[in-house]
Structure formats: structure tokens, C-alpha cells
Enzyme design. Structure first.
Site, PDB file in Angstrom:
ATOM      1  NE  ARG A  93      -2.008  -4.067   1.795  1.00 13.88           N
ATOM      2  CZ  ARG A  93      -2.388  -2.958   1.170  1.00 13.88           C
ATOM      3  NH1 ARG A  93      -3.077  -2.060   1.785  1.00 13.88           N
ATOM      4  NH2 ARG A  93      -2.044  -2.744  -0.090  1.00 13.88           N
TER       5      ARG A  93
ATOM      6  CB  CYS B  10      -7.496   3.972   1.038  1.00 15.29           C
ATOM      7  SG  CYS B  10      -5.887   4.453   1.577  1.00 15.29           S
TER       8      CYS B  10
HETATM    9  P1  IMP Z   1     -10.413   0.062  -4.593  1.00 16.29           P
HETATM   10  O1  IMP Z   1     -10.346  -0.823  -5.801  1.00 16.29           O
HETATM   11  O2  IMP Z   1     -10.437   1.504  -4.930  1.00 16.29           O
HETATM   12  O3  IMP Z   1     -11.518  -0.335  -3.692  1.00 16.29           O
HETATM   13  O4  IMP Z   1      -9.031  -0.139  -3.806  1.00 16.29           O
HETATM   14  C1  IMP Z   1      -8.526  -1.403  -3.455  1.00 16.29           C
HETATM   15  C2  IMP Z   1      -7.129  -1.247  -2.956  1.00 16.29           C
HETATM   16  O5  IMP Z   1      -7.097  -0.442  -1.765  1.00 16.29           O
HETATM   17  C3  IMP Z   1      -6.476  -2.547  -2.509  1.00 16.29           C
HETATM   18  O6  IMP Z   1      -5.991  -3.305  -3.577  1.00 16.29           O
HETATM   19  C4  IMP Z   1      -5.386  -2.065  -1.565  1.00 16.29           C
HETATM   20  O7  IMP Z   1      -4.217  -1.677  -2.215  1.00 16.29           O
HETATM   21  C5  IMP Z   1      -5.988  -0.829  -0.961  1.00 16.29           C
HETATM   22  N1  IMP Z   1      -6.519  -1.078   0.385  1.00 16.29           N
HETATM   23  C6  IMP Z   1      -7.191  -2.144   0.841  1.00 16.29           C
HETATM   24  N2  IMP Z   1      -7.567  -1.976   2.107  1.00 16.29           N
HETATM   25  C7  IMP Z   1      -7.104  -0.757   2.472  1.00 16.29           C
HETATM   26  C8  IMP Z   1      -7.164   0.001   3.692  1.00 16.29           C
HETATM   27  O8  IMP Z   1      -7.771  -0.386   4.672  1.00 16.29           O
HETATM   28  N3  IMP Z   1      -6.523   1.190   3.677  1.00 16.29           N
HETATM   29  C9  IMP Z   1      -5.849   1.662   2.594  1.00 16.29           C
HETATM   30  N4  IMP Z   1      -5.805   1.011   1.425  1.00 16.29           N
HETATM   31  C10 IMP Z   1      -6.425  -0.192   1.373  1.00 16.29           C
END
Ligand code: IMP
EC number: 1.1.1.205
Length: 600
Positions: free
Chosen positions: A418, A322
Site C-alpha cells: 500500500r 497516519c
Molecule cells: P482514521 O479513521 O482517522 O483512524 O483513519 C483511517 C484511515 O487511515 C484508513 O482508512 C486509511 O486510509 C488510512 N491509513 C491506515 N493506515 C495508515 C498508515 O499507516 N498511514 C497512513 N494512513 C493510513
């Protein structure tokens, strides 16, 4: 459980810690241990993703197109958790994925290929991932099963120009009802001395389960319980939708497919579009739970609660892929966000999903103890066999693609709503595309993660999620902020090489490389010893430690973010250390005895 605050003041209450004007991430804070009077096995991790959807394991697979499709949904449900199917596909495809996951009681999907008897097999590629091609009257899954061709039989067939009817196995494959679980299928395979069985639902062959698959899963850690089953006796599966008008049609498809919970997928959930959609869902489908979000403040949460949400998804800028906080300057540290939102949501009985930023079992313990009822994970699951996509090799490592739904690549496929609201024409990325390491099957590594989480709960003296929440709110559970140096001390340090022996698979892996702590800006080894300056991190002075923090802030050094850790690195450090320390000792003894025996 005793909820009387300790007579000796030590550490901070969550209320005090999170009201000082700082935005804390999971790594910033640490729980102080409490009192243990139960074994780790006694910790009950059962929870709810939303008001009416119970889970026996508080894990949720994120609605991302590199994380959650049917294989992930079946595997997560079989573990007692749940996956949320992403919406970066047509409504019909999203509904078909839900149906596929729900039409079995085994955590295995092989996607069989069907052909009519008059067809030809042109090459081994026609088998796709399946070791068998099923032959049916009309060549699709819904017609009468006539026989099958195994890949091996096809390869041994000298005349490849024959039609499949001329060399298919004469007997029809053995089939069992879709609701058979692995144990029952294993029994049938044994009794019939068969290599595989077909799963049949409503006169349709929905999949095949091979003996090899069953044997593989039998070797994974055993889990108690039947998994996440809905009232219909099928796996529970969730799905994401947006807040546009056409999402109402999408929702209709999903409800027909038997979806158990829907999540309104938005990076900033406190909007008129979302409030309207929540009210619509609750009015048209009162039996269906709807989760709102994402939110990070108490005010945002309260608005969605008033609109009638059954669950809240918390996180803005915490995801590994993100860039929202950098692009939009909006968000909140994930530990603070989870605590703040949970502290208001619990008053209305609304469960909180801590979404994003989970890269080890410690983060899960922190999220759940700070008030979340479940954790939602993307990168933690994206390198698994069950995540969509094929493995590839990068720099000698087996990896799978993992991308943000706000990355330009994903948005051009449709996930832009989104991030862009309704009418934006210029696409601004709020996420990146990357890759994560191969982690094997979630059926194998999540049970270890669960065990590690139970041990964390035992250390803080909580035998369930509810008791952890109660301990926190009654001010028994205390925390502190970790300085940069304390965080370094809390990780593996000083070693010049780390060998990790996995409990299930003895492979040696290098953990992710953090940047040099002495600001040489070169990539260091796991030992946090910089290859160019070669100073060990223990020589880092207090000033250098805080200078490092400041250089992170100034953006001169990028702290490691989108790198996925192997959960076993945290789960079995002691074993690893034993290997590292004992092996050189043994080598010295052996050399000593060799010299002595030569002399004598
Ligand atoms: P991770 O588990 O730290 O990889 O985060 C996953 C979460 O990041 C997802 O469940 C979303 O809420 C968020 N997310 C997914 N895609 C994006 C993006 O492109 N930008 C910002 N947040 C994202």
C-alpha cells in the site's frame, strides 16, 4: 426542498471557501444553520459506497487489520453499513473471513470449537471464546452433529480424564438455517427452552448463537430495515486488494467467496498500476464494483474515473495513525480533499468515500455534506468489541490495539505494498501503532452516531444526503472557517471537570486531554485548564490563541491527533452539563437545610 440561494448574503459558498489556497480539515470549517421544516427522524441516510452497491447507513469500516474482519463485517452489514476486509492476510484467509461473515444473518460471531467424541478436553482454555464445544463425528464443522459440552458441565465434571463422549449432553443441539435472523432465533430458543442454537449452512455448522447473546443485542437500540443484503440474500461484504500481479489471483478467491465490492488499497491511487488494475477488474468481472484511490485532487480523480472506477476513496494524511504528510510532504486537508474530489466525481455519478479523520459525529456531517456519499472509519471503530484483537489495560484504561497499515509492524506482515509501490527494500513507516479506548459494541454506539448525524442534517435543512449535496452546489448551504479560538469555543470549555453520562450506560469518562493553551506544554484536564498554570482557557487572549496555532505549526506543541473520542461526548453534552451544574447546587441546598434544621 428550496434551492434558491438566501436573499441575504451571509457566509461563504463552498466554491469560494475551498478556492482560496488553504487546505482545510473538518475542524477548520463550520456549516451555518439553514431552515428546518422536517423532524430529524425524517432524515434519510441511505447512500451508495459505489455505483451499484447501496447502503442504508453511509458508514464503512476501513480495510485495516485492527478494524475489519468477520465480526466487524457481520455487525456493520446488520446495521445497513459495510466493512472492507483488509488484505494483510493470505487470499484464502481473506476469502474465508468473507464467507464467515456472509454465512449468517445475525451480527454475532462466537467461533465455536469442534471435537470428535473420542477427544479429551484438557482445560477450560479449549473452549476459547465459546461457552460450548460442539461434538461432531469427525471433529470438524462439516460432519454430523452428535452432542455438545458446555463449559459449565466441563467445570462440574469431577473426572477430567474422560473422553467427551462420556459426559457430553446426550441430545444433539438444536439447529436452525443460517438465514434465520435474531427475531426468529429468539423465537426458537423460547419455544425449545434452549440455551443456544447452531446455525447450519450447506450441512455445515457455521456458528452457535446463545440466549445470552440474543438478550444482549435485544437491549441495543432498534434499527429499522434488514441490513445490507446483496442480491444473494447474504450480508454485503467488501474487500481490499493491491495492484500487483498476484492480486489478480487474490481477486479470484474473493469473487468465489461472494465479495460485493473491492477497493484498490493504495495511499496514492493515481498510478499506472492502479489504472491497469481498474481496467482488468472491469474486463474480467464486469458485474463487480471497484473502488479506486486514495486520491485528494480533481486531476487524480478524473484519471481513475476515465479508467472506469465505480467509486473513489478520498484522503491522504488525514488518518489518525497516519504520518504520510510529515514523511512525504504530500497530501491535503480532508475537508478540502472531499469537497474537491466530490465536485468532479458527481458529474460522472461516481460516489466518494471520505476516508480517515473521523473522530466525532460532527466530522461525519461535514464529510457527507461536502459531497461524500459514505465515510470510512478506522479509529472510530477500532475500540469496539467487533474489531479484531483482545482488550488490555493501559494506565487503568481498557484499550484495544490500533495500528496504521503503513506502520513498520503492519508492513512486516505484508501491508507494505500500500505504501511502498513495487520494489522498495527499505521500509519507511507512514503510520504508527497505538491503542484506542474500549467503546463497547458497534451495534450499540453506531445507532447513536446515526441519530446525531441526522440532527446535524436537520440543522442544515437537508433531509437526505442528496439534498445536502444539492444545497451545497446550489450555494444555499454556507460555511465559514473557524479561528483557533472559535474552535476552542465550539468545544467544551471553562468547566473544571466533565462528567459524561452515556444514554445507554451511566459511566463517567474523561475526554481526551488537549495540550495547554497557554503553552505550558503540560497535559491539561478536559476543562482545558492547565494543571501547571491553572489559567482557564477563557482567559486566552486573541494573540495567545493565534500563538497557539503558530506553535502547532512550528511543532512545539503537538495537537491531539491519535486519540479517539467517545461519540457520546459530542452527542450528549447537554446531559453532561446538567449533571455538572446541578449536582453542586443540590449539595449546597442539602448543607443549608442541615445547618438550619440543626439550629432549630
Ligand atoms: P482514521 O479513521 O482517522 O483512524 O483513519 C483511517 C484511515 O487511515 C484508513 O482508512 C486509511 O486510509 C488510512 N491509513 C491506515 N493506515 C495508515 C498508515 O499507516 N498511514 C497512513 N494512513 C493510513
Amino acid at each position: 426542498m428550496d434551492f434558491t440561494p438566501p436573499p441575504i448574503e451571509d457566509g461563504f459558498t463552498a466554491e469560494k471557501l475551498f478556492n482560496q489556497g488553504f487546505s482545510y480539515t473538518y475542524d477548520d470549517v463550520i456549516f451555518l444553520p439553514h431552515y428546518i421544516d422536517f423532524p430529524a427522524e425524517a432524515v434519510d441516510l441511505s447512500s451508495r459506497i459505489s455505483r451499484n452497491v447501496p447502503l442504508s447507513v453511509p458508514f464503512v469500516a476501513s480495510p485495516m487489520d485492527t478494524v475489519s474482519e468477520s465480526a466487524m463485517a457481520a455487525a456493520m452489514a446488520s446495521l445497513g453499513a459495510i466493512a472492507i476486509i483488509h488484505s494483510n492476510i493470505s487470499p484464502a484467509t481473506q476469502a474465508a473471513i468473507i464467507r464467515s461473515a456472509k454465512s449468517r444473518r445475525v451480527p454475532i460471531l462466537s467461533h465455536p470449537v469442534f471435537l470428535p467424541p473420542s477427544a479429551y478436553i484438557d482445560s477450560p482454555d479449549d473452549f476459547a471464546d465459546s461457552p460450548f464445544i460442539l461434538v461432531t463425528e469427525s471433529g470438524n464443522s462439516k460432519s454430523k452433529l452428535l452432542g455438545y459440552v458446555s463449559k459449565e458441565d466441563y467445570m462440574n465434571q469431577s473426572d477430567k480424564s474422560l473422553k467427551v463422549r462420556d459426559y457430553m449432553a446426550p441430545s444433539t443441539p438444536i439447529t436452525v438455517p443460517w438465514s434465520h435472523d435474531l427475531k426468529e432465533i429468539d423465537k426458537v430458543l423460547e419455544e425449545k427452552k434452549a440455551n443456544f442454537v447452531g446455525l447450519v449452512k450447506d450441512n455445515e455448522v457455521v456458528d452457535v448463537v446463545t440466549k445470552d447473546d440474543v438478550e444482549k443485542v435485544k437491549g441495543y437500540p432498534k434499527l429499522a430495515g434488514p441490513g445490507s443484503l446483496g442480491a444473494d440474500g447474504e450480508w454485503m461484504v467488501g474487500a481490499a486488494i493491491g495492484t500487483r500481479e498476484q492480486d489478480k489471483q487474490r481477486l479470484e478467491h474473493l469473487v468465489k467467496a461472494g465479495v460485493n465490492v473491492v477497493i484498490l488499497d493504495s495511499s496514492q491511487g493515481n498510478s499506472s498500476y492502479q489504472l491497469e488494475m481498474i481496467k482488468y477488474v472491469k474486463k474480467v468481472y464486469p458485474e463487480l464494483d471497484v473502488v479506486g484511490g486514495n486520491v485528494v485532487t480533481m486531476y487524480q480523480a478524473e484519471n481513475l474515473i476515465q479508467a472506469g472506477v465505480d467509486g473513489l476513496r478520498v484522503g491522504m494524511g488525514s488518518g489518525s495513525i497516519c504520518t504520510t504528510q510529515e514523511v512525504c510532504a504530500v497530501g491535503r486537508g480532508q475537508a478540502t480533499a472531499v469537497y474537491k474530489v466530490a465536485s468532479i466525481a458527481y458529474k460522472s455519478g461516481v460516489p466518494v468515500i471520505a476516508d480517515g479523520g473521523i473522530s466525532n459525529s460532527g466530522h461525519i456531517v461535514k464529510a457527507l455534506s461536502l459531497g461524500a456519499s459514505t465515510v470510512m472509519m478506522g479509529s472510530f471503530l477500532a475500540g469496539s468489541n467487533e474489531a479484531p484483537g483482545a482488550y488490555e489495560y493501559q494506565n487503568g484504561q481498557r484499550v484495544k490495539k490500533y495500528r496504521g497499515m503503513g506502520s513498520l509492524e503492519a508492513m512486516t506482515k505484508g501491508s507494505d505494498q500500500r505504501y511502498l509501490g513495487d520494489t522498495a527494500k527499505l521500509k519507511i513507516a507512514q503510520g504508527v501503532v497505538g491503542a484506542v479506548k474500549d467503546k463497547g459494541s458497534v451495534l450499540k454506539f453506531l445507532p447513536y452516531t446515526m441519530q446525531a448525524v441526522k440532527q446535524g442534517f436537520q440543522d442544515i435543512g437537508a433531509n437526505s444526503l442528496q439534498s445536502a449535496h444539492d444545497l451545497l452546489r446550489s450555494k444555499v448551504l454556507r460555511l465559514e472557517v473557524r479561528t483557533g479560538a472559535a474552535q476552542v469555543e465550539g468545544g467544551i470549555h471553562v468547566l473544571c471537570r466533565l462528567t459524561v453520562i452515556e444514554a445507554t450506560d451511566a459511566t463517567s469518562v474523561q475526554p481526551p486531554s488537549p495540550p495547554c493553551l497557554h503553552r505550558c506544554q503540560s497535559i491539561t484536564a478536559a476543562a482545558r485548564v492547565c494543571w501547571s498554570c491553572t489559567k482557564p482557557s477563557s482567559s486566552l487572549s486573541r494573540e495567545e490563541g493565534s500563538e497557539r496555532d503558530r506553535s502547532y505549526e512550528r511543532g512545539e506543541v503537538t495537537p491531539p491527533k491519535a486519540v479517539v473520542e467517545d461519540p457520546m461526548i459530542k452527542a450528549v453534552p447537554l446531559e453532561s452539563l446538567k449533571v455538572v451544574l446541578i449536582f453542586p447546587l443540590l449539595l449546597r441546598f442539602a448543607t443549608f437545610f442541615a445547618i438550619v434544621s440543626k439550629r432549630t
